[in-house]
Design a protein around this motif. Structure first.
Motif, PDB file in Angstrom:
ATOM      1  N   VAL A  13      26.612  20.950  23.949  1.00 41.44           N
ATOM      2  CA  VAL A  13      26.759  19.538  24.286  1.00 41.44           C
ATOM      3  C   VAL A  13      25.436  18.955  24.773  1.00 41.44           C
ATOM      4  N   LEU A  14      24.676  19.718  25.559  1.00 41.71           N
ATOM      5  CA  LEU A  14      23.363  19.261  26.005  1.00 41.71           C
ATOM      6  C   LEU A  14      22.465  18.979  24.798  1.00 41.71           C
ATOM      7  N   LYS A  15      22.440  19.906  23.850  1.00 41.20           N
ATOM      8  CA  LYS A  15      21.620  19.707  22.653  1.00 41.20           C
ATOM      9  C   LYS A  15      22.102  18.508  21.843  1.00 41.20           C
ATOM     10  N   SER A  16      23.411  18.311  21.810  1.00 42.24           N
ATOM     11  CA  SER A  16      23.962  17.162  21.086  1.00 42.24           C
ATOM     12  C   SER A  16      23.582  15.854  21.760  1.00 42.24           C
ATOM     13  N   LEU A  17      23.579  15.839  23.087  1.00 46.65           N
ATOM     14  CA  LEU A  17      23.181  14.636  23.815  1.00 46.65           C
ATOM     15  C   LEU A  17      21.722  14.288  23.538  1.00 46.65           C
ATOM     16  N   ILE A  18      20.861  15.293  23.588  1.00 51.89           N
ATOM     17  CA  ILE A  18      19.438  15.064  23.304  1.00 51.89           C
ATOM     18  C   ILE A  18      19.249  14.583  21.870  1.00 51.89           C
ATOM     19  N   SER A  19      19.977  15.184  20.948  1.00 49.53           N
ATOM     20  CA  SER A  19      19.897  14.771  19.544  1.00 49.53           C
ATOM     21  C   SER A  19      20.330  13.318  19.374  1.00 49.53           C
ATOM     22  N   LYS A 264      24.264   1.221  24.043  1.00 46.02           N
ATOM     23  CA  LYS A 264      23.899   1.740  22.720  1.00 46.02           C
ATOM     24  C   LYS A 264      24.153   3.249  22.654  1.00 46.02           C
ATOM     25  N   LEU A 265      23.788   3.964  23.709  1.00 43.03           N
ATOM     26  CA  LEU A 265      23.990   5.404  23.733  1.00 43.03           C
ATOM     27  C   LEU A 265      25.470   5.744  23.755  1.00 43.03           C
ATOM     28  N   HIS A 266      26.233   5.005  24.540  1.00 43.34           N
ATOM     29  CA  HIS A 266      27.684   5.232  24.600  1.00 43.34           C
ATOM     30  C   HIS A 266      28.325   4.993  23.241  1.00 43.34           C
ATOM     31  N   ALA A 267      27.937   3.919  22.571  1.00 44.14           N
ATOM     32  CA  ALA A 267      28.520   3.600  21.266  1.00 44.14           C
ATOM     33  C   ALA A 267      28.158   4.652  20.225  1.00 44.14           C
ATOM     34  N   LEU A 268      26.923   5.161  20.272  1.00 43.16           N
ATOM     35  CA  LEU A 268      26.494   6.166  19.289  1.00 43.16           C
ATOM     36  C   LEU A 268      27.199   7.496  19.537  1.00 43.16           C
ATOM     37  N   ILE A 269      27.375   7.865  20.794  1.00 46.78           N
ATOM     38  CA  ILE A 269      28.122   9.084  21.111  1.00 46.78           C
ATOM     39  C   ILE A 269      29.546   8.973  20.604  1.00 46.78           C
ATOM     40  N   LYS A 270      30.162   7.814  20.823  1.00 54.58           N
ATOM     41  CA  LYS A 270      31.537   7.592  20.352  1.00 54.58           C
ATOM     42  C   LYS A 270      31.606   7.693  18.836  1.00 54.58           C
ATOM     43  N   SER A 271      30.619   7.090  18.152  1.00 54.33           N
ATOM     44  CA  SER A 271      30.590   7.142  16.695  1.00 54.33           C
ATOM     45  C   SER A 271      30.398   8.567  16.202  1.00 54.33           C
ATOM     46  N   ASN A 272      29.478   9.303  16.834  1.00 56.53           N
ATOM     47  CA  ASN A 272      29.232  10.688  16.435  1.00 56.53           C
ATOM     48  C   ASN A 272      30.460  11.558  16.671  1.00 56.53           C
ATOM     49  N   THR A 273      31.143  11.312  17.770  1.00 54.34           N
ATOM     50  CA  THR A 273      32.336  12.095  18.087  1.00 54.34           C
ATOM     51  C   THR A 273      33.417  11.887  17.040  1.00 54.34           C
ATOM     52  N   GLU A 274      33.484  10.664  16.513  1.00 54.48           N
ATOM     53  CA  GLU A 274      34.527  10.335  15.535  1.00 54.48           C
ATOM     54  C   GLU A 274      34.174  10.805  14.132  1.00 54.48           C
ATOM     55  N   THR A 275      32.860  10.855  13.815  1.00 52.43           N
ATOM     56  CA  THR A 275      32.481  11.119  12.427  1.00 52.43           C
ATOM     57  C   THR A 275      31.971  12.538  12.170  1.00 52.43           C
ATOM     58  N   LEU A 276      31.445  13.197  13.219  1.00 52.56           N
ATOM     59  CA  LEU A 276      30.928  14.542  13.034  1.00 52.56           C
ATOM     60  C   LEU A 276      32.011  15.576  13.305  1.00 52.56           C
ATOM     61  N   ASP A 277      31.706  16.837  12.988  1.00 52.67           N
ATOM     62  CA  ASP A 277      32.730  17.857  13.191  1.00 52.67           C
ATOM     63  C   ASP A 277      33.044  18.018  14.676  1.00 52.67           C
ATOM     64  N   ALA A 278      34.177  18.582  14.960  1.00 50.01           N
ATOM     65  CA  ALA A 278      34.716  18.627  16.315  1.00 50.01           C
ATOM     66  C   ALA A 278      33.818  19.386  17.282  1.00 50.01           C
ATOM     67  N   ASN A 279      32.974  20.276  16.786  1.00 47.59           N
ATOM     68  CA  ASN A 279      32.144  21.082  17.669  1.00 47.59           C
ATOM     69  C   ASN A 279      30.915  20.339  18.182  1.00 47.59           C
ATOM     70  N   HIS A 280      30.646  19.133  17.640  1.00 46.87           N
ATOM     71  CA  HIS A 280      29.440  18.415  18.038  1.00 46.87           C
ATOM     72  C   HIS A 280      29.471  18.086  19.532  1.00 46.87           C
ATOM     73  N   TYR A 281      30.541  17.464  19.968  1.00 47.67           N
ATOM     74  CA  TYR A 281      30.723  17.183  21.389  1.00 47.67           C
ATOM     75  C   TYR A 281      31.938  17.902  21.958  1.00 47.67           C
TER      76      TYR A 281
END
Length: 301
Positions: A13-19, A264-281
């Motif tokens: 999750v730390l690496k995902s946040l930095i990414s 912007k960061l909150h919206a991108l995290i939400k978008s990534n959580t919805e579109t990327l595989d479940a292990n991302h966050y």
């Protein structure tokens, strides 16, 4: 389901946040000649934690902000200004900044700095300041000092905005800046032609967050809007017939954390959580916080 999670999942999750921060403000946009952006402190202590991962946004990583991060159990601090700027020959507790880094590393808190990538990005800090100065009513914008790694030349370290002729007086822009940055006072250096701030109109404004002297040095706008200029830079500007609004270095930066960076960061995290595989966050609850302890070091009495 237990709230306890593994060290491995916390690390992911730390690496995902930095990414995600890098996705929002790519490192390639930063000024690689002098700036120091990226992951500045990677803590080796990442203990199992709860399903909440906290990110603390700040302009400066002061002792007070470190205390706040420890109290709020942040996983990551995103500090706009890099706390490590020059090569370190030693890391000791006698140096307050190095002591802060040691405390954070021991507590499992990492530090990332995006700095000039935030200035340069479309919709970043300088575009926000353009909206502040004009209340979003400028008719065109031009990038000053484009990012060298952006072939489109749409990103860069300053902005030149054009206003409708006669629409804004110097007084209008001063009041816009004070209101937009929540300041009671700003410093204003008036060129001779702008001495009557209620009648003198402005059609071009050059903008640079923080210290704007070098970025704006060759720009012939009618007004400069920045955080910091030297005495001799101000004298030279007035000789060129250019006025300046000078707000204090971090006063031109801090408001963007709340109005731009965090949402912007909150919206991108939400978008990534919805579109990327479940292990991302995974199933983390990501909380984006803006520091309460971060503030400009200079007080105007």
């Amino acid at each position: 389901m237990s709230k306890a999670v593994t060290v491995a999942s916390t690390t992911r999750v730390l690496k995902s946040l930095i990414s995600t921060v890098q996705q929002l403000f790519p490192v390639a946009l930063a000024d690689d000649v002098w700036d120091n952006t990226g992951l500045l402190l990677e803590s080796p202590v990442i203990a199992p934690t709860t399903k909440r991962a906290r990110v603390l946004l700040t302009i400066d990583l002061t002792t007070a902000v470190v205390d706040e991060a420890l109290q709020k159990k942040a996983l990551l601090i995103v500090a706009y200004h890099p706390i490590i700027f020059r090569p370190l020959k030693q890391i000791t507790q006698s140096n307050t900044q190095q002591h802060s880094l040691l405390r954070l590393a021991h507590a499992g808190i990492s530090v990332y700095s995006p700095h000039t990538a935030v200035d340069a990005q479309v919709g970043g800090m300088n575009d926000w300041l353009a909206d502040v100065a004009s209340r979003g009513q400028y008719i065109s914008t031009k990038v000053i000092q484009p990012s060298k790694n952006d072939p489109s030349c749409s990103t860069g370290f300053g902005r030149l905005i054009t206003l409708s002729d006669g629409m804004y007086t110097v007084r209008n822009i001063i009041e816009n800046v004070k209101s937009g940055l929540h300041l009671k006072n700003v410093q204003v250096a008036l060129a001779d032609r702008h001495q009557d701030v209620d009648t003198a109109t402005i059609s071009t404004v050059a903008i640079c967050a923080g210290s704007g002297g070098s970025v704006l040095s060759n720009v012939d706008a009618e007004l400069w809007f920045t955080g910091e200029l030297s005495h001799h830079e101000v004298l030279a500007l007035r000789e060129r017939g250019i006025s300046a609004i000078i707000c204090g270095h971090t006063n031109t930066e801090r408001g963007y954390l709340t109005t731009g960076f965090a949402p912007k960061l909150h919206a991108l995290i939400k978008s990534n959580t919805e579109t990327l595989d479940a292990n991302h966050y995974e199933k983390y609850d990501i909380e984006i916080m803006v520091s309460d302890a971060d503030r400009d070091p200079i007080t105007v009495f």
